[in-house]
Design a protein around this motif. Structure first.
Motif, short mmCIF file in Angstrom:
data_model
loop_
_atom_site.label_atom_id
_atom_site.label_comp_id
_atom_site.label_asym_id
_atom_site.label_seq_id
_atom_site.Cartn_x
_atom_site.Cartn_y
_atom_site.Cartn_z
N MET A 216 0.83 -1.21 0.00
CA MET A 216 0.00 0.00 0.00
C MET A 216 0.85 1.25 0.00
N ASN A 217 1.97 1.25 0.73
CA ASN A 217 2.88 2.40 0.71
C ASN A 217 3.49 2.59 -0.68
N ALA A 218 3.82 1.48 -1.35
CA ALA A 218 4.37 1.59 -2.71
C ALA A 218 3.33 2.16 -3.67
N ILE A 219 2.08 1.73 -3.51
CA ILE A 219 1.02 2.26 -4.35
C ILE A 219 0.83 3.75 -4.10
N ILE A 220 0.87 4.16 -2.84
CA ILE A 220 0.72 5.58 -2.50
C ILE A 220 1.87 6.39 -3.10
N ASP A 221 3.09 5.84 -3.06
CA ASP A 221 4.24 6.53 -3.66
C ASP A 221 4.04 6.72 -5.16
N GLN A 222 3.46 5.70 -5.83
CA GLN A 222 3.22 5.84 -7.26
C GLN A 222 2.17 6.90 -7.55
N PHE A 223 1.13 6.96 -6.71
CA PHE A 223 0.15 8.03 -6.88
C PHE A 223 0.81 9.41 -6.77
N ILE A 224 1.67 9.56 -5.81
CA ILE A 224 2.34 10.85 -5.62
C ILE A 224 3.24 11.16 -6.81
N ASP A 225 3.99 10.14 -7.27
CA ASP A 225 4.87 10.35 -8.42
C ASP A 225 4.07 10.74 -9.66
N TYR A 226 2.94 10.10 -9.89
CA TYR A 226 2.13 10.39 -11.06
C TYR A 226 1.56 11.81 -10.98
N ALA A 227 1.14 12.22 -9.81
CA ALA A 227 0.56 13.56 -9.66
C ALA A 227 1.62 14.64 -9.72
N ALA B 77 2.56 4.32 -17.06
CA ALA B 77 1.98 5.63 -17.36
C ALA B 77 2.93 6.75 -16.94
N ILE B 78 3.57 6.59 -15.77
CA ILE B 78 4.56 7.57 -15.31
C ILE B 78 5.75 7.60 -16.27
N ILE B 79 6.19 6.42 -16.70
CA ILE B 79 7.32 6.36 -17.63
C ILE B 79 7.00 7.10 -18.92
N ARG B 80 5.83 6.84 -19.48
CA ARG B 80 5.47 7.51 -20.74
C ARG B 80 5.39 9.02 -20.57
N ARG B 81 4.85 9.49 -19.47
CA ARG B 81 4.74 10.94 -19.26
C ARG B 81 6.11 11.58 -19.17
N ILE B 82 7.03 10.93 -18.48
CA ILE B 82 8.37 11.50 -18.33
C ILE B 82 9.10 11.50 -19.67
N ILE B 83 9.00 10.40 -20.42
CA ILE B 83 9.66 10.33 -21.73
C ILE B 83 9.08 11.37 -22.68
#
Length: 438
Positions: free
Chosen positions: A273-284, A405-411
């Motif tokens: 759950m912490n990893a999922i929360i970190d991904q949400f933060i990274d995406y936002a 999705a995060i990878i594509r946005r950064i690229i």
């Protein structure tokens, strides 16, 4: 085939060209009817007057002495056909409209020709007008005409040149004034598409262009505020979620040793759950405020591969070719490569290969991460880049579905592109490229 261009620039140039053509035609007609035609009528009237003078003095039937005296006083010669041919009649050009007008004024048929033989030896020499009357077909009247060739560039040519230059210059200024705000708007729109927030554009140009620019500035400001609010909301939600998770983990630590299997399950779920929360933060967060730095992509890959060597079961083979230095958001790019490595190990195989190379023709740096796992069905290769999308069951995918999705946005923020494809033999290849700007 389209005759009318679709772009505003092409349509404007076409409009200016059509207007310029119409203007040139009208100018030619105006000058012809109001300048050239009256001038030729005046010349024809003068020629008819000279011929009447010759007829009044009976010079066409007079002796040679009378003709010589008239030549000395007026420079007009009366010659027989053989003498006229020797003086340049053979090279004279027949003019029908002059013959018609002179014939009308003399009430008899007249053959009018103009000779330019004298121009070959002396550019200032006069033209010679040859006139023969139907009543005296073997006799020619040679009348010298001066002033027809004094100017190398006629007023008509000069006038049309000035009109053309002014039209082209005015059209260029108009198109430039119209397209400059459009060019700035295009660049700003591309920047917004990459997740950036450019400064408000200067409102200039026509009233319609000012309204479009104003609307774009408002839209850009609204998107910026929306991104800020989303980041703030995500941070608040993550904080609110982590607090009860921390209490749950603290409570699990107080379980007796006989219930360690329950404790381990709870701890694993909390870490997920912490990893999922970190991904949400990274995406936002999107890392849009990180400053770009000159970075060697190979060095970045070596650092991340070295960090993975602590796991004995994982092996990374590096095939790094020499590549140019890029201006990158270093932290964001490390997240891209680390995420690709993590996916390759988690869903693919314990052995992976990372390859980099530079394509000079396309001016792109390519990076490929290959695993030797089961791969992904071809129908799902593009779908997995969507936010919250999960991979197929064969890869036992888990998590939030935001990693790719995060990878594509950064690229895309680096003007690149990332793709997935299955290897013909076995495994999955995750490949991205980054453009090189010189």
């Amino acid at each position: 085939m389209r005759i009318i261009p679709q772009s505003a620039f092409g349509q404007t140039v076409l409009l200016i060209g059509v207007l310029l053509l119409i203007n040139q035609v009208v100018s030619y007609l105006s000058v012809t009817y109001y300048f050239i035609q009256p001038s030729y009528q005046q010349i024809n009237s003068l020629l008819a007057t000279q011929v009447k003078s010759v007829l009044a003095n009976d010079l066409l039937v007079s002796n040679e002495a009378s003709r010589n005296r008239y030549f000395e006083s007026t420079s007009i010669r009366i010659l027989d056909h053989s003498e006229a041919r020797a003086q340049g009649l053979e090279t004279a050009v027949y003019y029908g409209f002059m013959s018609s007008q002179v014939s009308e004024q003399l009430n008899q048929l007249a053959d009018v020709r103009i000779s330019t033989v004298s121009q070959k030896t002396d550019i200032h020499a006069p033209y010679t007008v040859w006139i023969s009357l139907s009543r005296y077909p073997d006799t020619w009247i040679a009348i010298p005409i001066t002033g027809l060739n004094e100017a190398n560039i006629s007023p008509l040519t000069m006038y049309l040149m000035v009109i053309g230059i002014l039209s082209v210059a005015g059209g260029w200024l108009f198109v430039r004034h119209m397209t400059m705000p459009l060019s700035a708007l295009q660049k700003a729109a591309l920047a917004v598409g990459r997740g950036e927030h450019p400064a408000p554009l200067k409102e200039q140009g026509s009233s319609e262009m000012i309204q479009v620019t104003r609307a774009f500035n408002r839209m850009n400001q609204g998107i910026k505020q929306l991104e800020h609010d989303r980041t703030l909301m995500t941070a608040g939600i993550s904080h609110d979620l982590r607090t009860p998770l921390t209490r749950i983990r603290l409570a699990s630590e107080m379980l007796p040793e006989s219930q360690n299997w329950i404790k381990e399950g709870i701890v694993n779920d909390i870490e997920d759950m912490n990893a999922i929360i970190d991904q949400f933060i990274d995406y936002a967060r999107y890392d849009s405020e990180e400053v770009k730095q000159d970075t060697d992509l190979n060095n970045l890959i070596r650092e991340l591969a070295q960090a993975r060597h602590i796991e004995d079961s994982h092996h990374i083979e590096l095939k790094l070719n020499e590549v140019p230095t890029l201006s990158l958001r270093r932290v964001a790019m490390k997240r891209v490569i680390d995420n690709l490595i993590e996916n390759a190990f988690r869903y693919g195989s314990n052995n992976i290969t990372i390859t980099t190379y530079y394509n000079k023709a396309k001016k792109r740096i390519y990076c490929k991460v290959r695993d030797f796992g089961p791969g992904i069905p071809n129908a799902e290769l593009e779908h997995v880049f969507m936010p919250f999308a999960q991979g197929d069951k064969a890869r036992s995918s888990s998590g939030s579905g935001l990693g790719l999705a995060i990878i594509r946005r950064i690229i895309k923020a680096h003007d690149g592109e990332v793709t997935l494809r299955n290897h013909p033999q076995q495994g999955l290849i995750a490949e991205f490229y980054l453009p090189v700007y010189e």
